[in-house]
Enzyme design. Structure first.
Site, short mmCIF file in Angstrom:
data_model
loop_
_atom_site.label_atom_id
_atom_site.label_comp_id
_atom_site.label_asym_id
_atom_site.label_seq_id
_atom_site.Cartn_x
_atom_site.Cartn_y
_atom_site.Cartn_z
CG PHE A 127 -1.64 1.13 1.53
CD1 PHE A 127 -2.50 1.52 0.52
CD2 PHE A 127 -1.73 2.45 2.09
CE1 PHE A 127 -3.78 2.05 -0.22
CE2 PHE A 127 -2.44 3.11 1.80
CZ PHE A 127 -3.69 3.15 0.97
CG ASP A 212 5.42 3.32 1.69
OD1 ASP A 212 5.67 4.72 3.01
OD2 ASP A 212 4.53 3.14 1.05
CE LYS A 241 -0.83 4.89 7.92
NZ LYS A 241 -0.42 4.62 6.59
C1 LIG Z 1 -0.39 4.75 4.87
C2 LIG Z 1 0.04 5.28 4.49
C3 LIG Z 1 0.61 5.42 2.93
C4 LIG Z 1 -0.59 6.67 2.35
O1 LIG Z 1 -0.12 7.44 3.71
P1 LIG Z 1 -1.62 9.20 3.26
O2 LIG Z 1 -1.31 10.28 4.55
O3 LIG Z 1 -2.99 8.31 3.69
O4 LIG Z 1 -1.39 8.95 2.15
C5 LIG Z 1 1.27 5.42 2.05
N1 LIG Z 1 2.61 3.83 2.76
C6 LIG Z 1 2.07 3.37 3.92
C7 LIG Z 1 3.64 2.31 3.68
C8 LIG Z 1 1.22 3.62 4.09
O5 LIG Z 1 1.16 3.41 5.15
#
Ligand SMILES: *Cc1c(COP(=O)(O)O)cnc(C)c1O
Length: 393
Positions: A127, A212, A241
């Site tokens: 994701f 990421d 986050k």
């Molecule tokens: C939550 C998340 C995102 C997206 O972040 P947003 O602030 O909602 O755009 C991208 N990558 C990972 C691994 C995430 O957990």
């Protein structure tokens, strides 16, 4: 009835206040918060250091635009580059934006070299966010349906399968984009050996490694960044986050050679790295250090894992304990949603990851007593689930 667009399937609860690891709803009911706003409330709720930093910054200046130098942004970039071993930071407002910036930078880097490398390879079940580019990078069809056409140049391979990766890389490959631990996709860990092999493969083939760490970063996995545990370093790193402890901020970091491709006018964000969000992030980083929260993450992680092990021996429908630090998952052979709902009824907020994994993301400063309390509530819920399964039989 409310006029908010209905993009979320919300729990029938309105949270209005929080203190530490506890949140309260509009009826005054308290809950132990093992969700942390999905890995955002790093320091729990209303931490005095964060409240102070935000209040003082609000009194001084909230926003001034990236047309000008911003001292707190420079200070935060310095901290994050020192911590990560990378050289430069770009600030934005979310995880998706950080990944979008990473993808753009990777492509621009090869463009600048006159190379045709443009493709980004990521993992199935990954994701990476809800922007069109990051949806294209995401390896889960369920979030992509209906949004065609997505930007081209993205491929997906199963995680932890180096042969699969080898079979798709070629002269068009610009970057490999991975979560060291897939949060949304089911708490799936990238093996250390796999990450090391990917790093090596990237070096040999001149491909950029983008990690990421939007969910795994900022102490969540027991080290400041999850990649440290594999003794590797990415070329590009994304964060969001937990970085602002609840104030929206995203960050994309890169080494000097790659970062050089983001010169004036190439990329930008109106709000990115504004004084308020940077003040919040600085307070979060400082508090992690001051309160030895990495150590606490590892201690409380052990406590929760012991609970999971106990549940596994106690309940036939609990299959596996997964994750690192305080990004933990309990894989079940029954759906996770009813367990999550029952926990909430008993005053514990947890979430799911995929259909059958219960995910725990407590604040990094959660205490041993709070962990015990949460494990007690979970045990009660699992007993109920067990008796319901027996009735069905
Ligand atoms: C939550 C998340 C995102 C997206 O972040 P947003 O602030 O909602 O755009 C991208 N990558 C990972 C691994 C995430 O957990």
């Amino acid at each position: 009835m409310n006029s908010v667009m209905q993009t979320y399937a919300r729990f029938p609860v309105t949270l209005v206040k929080g203190e530490g690891a506890r949140v309260f709803d509009s009826e005054g009911r308290g809950y132990l918060d093992f969700v942390s706003g999905i890995a955002v409330n790093t320091l729990g709720h209303a931490h005095p250091a964060l409240v102070k930093a935000i209040s003082e910054q609000a009194k001084t200046m909230l926003h001034c635009s990236n047309l000008y130098h911003i001292p707190k942004q420079i200070e935060l970039a310095e901290k994050l580059t020192t911590l990560s071993g990378l050289d430069r930071a770009f600030f934005c407002n979310s995880g998706a934006e950080a990944n979008e910036a990473a993808i753009k930078l990777a492509r621009k880097f090869y463009y600048d070299q006159g190379s045709s490398r443009r493709t980004v390879i990521s993992a199935t079940q990954s994701f990476h966010g809800r922007l069109l580019s990051t949806l294209a990078a995401t390896g889960q069809d369920k979030v992509k349906v209906g949004f065609d056409p997505l930007p081209p140049g993205f491929l997906h391979v199963p995680l932890n399968d180096i042969e699969a990766l080898l079979s798709v890389i070629n002269e068009q490959t610009a970057a490999i984009l991975l979560e060291p631990l897939q949060g949304e996709g089911g708490v799936n860990l990238a093996d250390m050996a796999y990450l090391q092999a990917v790093r090596k493969l990237c070096d040999e083939h001149g491909i950029l490694l983008i990690l990421d760490e939007v969910q795994t970063g900022i102490g969540r996995c027991g080290t400041m960044f999850a990649f440290e545990q594999a003794s590797i370093r990415p070329d590009i790193l994304t964060l969001a986050k937990g970085l602002g402890g609840g104030v929206p901020i995203g960050c994309m970091l890169a080494g000097e050679t790659v970062a050089a491709s983001f010169g004036p006018g190439t990329h930008g964000s109106t709000f990115g790295g504004n004084p308020l969000s940077c003040a919040a992030a600085l307070a979060v980083l400082e508090t992690i250090q001051k309160e030895s929260l990495l150590q606490n993450v590892n201690e409380q992680s052990t406590g929760i894992r012991e609970g999971f092990e106990r549940f596994m021996s106690q309940f036939s429908f609990i299959n596996e304990a997964r994750g690192r630090g305080l990004l933990l998952g309990m894989a079940c052979s029954v759906p996770a949603a009813p367990i999550v709902a029952k926990c909430m009824e008993k005053g514990l907020l947890v979430l799911s990851a995929g259909p059958d994994v219960v995910r725990l993301l407590p604040p990094l400063n959660i205490s041993a007593d709070e962990v015990d309390e949460a494990m007690g509530i979970m045990e009660g819920v699992l007993c109920e689930v067990e008796s319901e399964i027996e009735v069905e039989r």
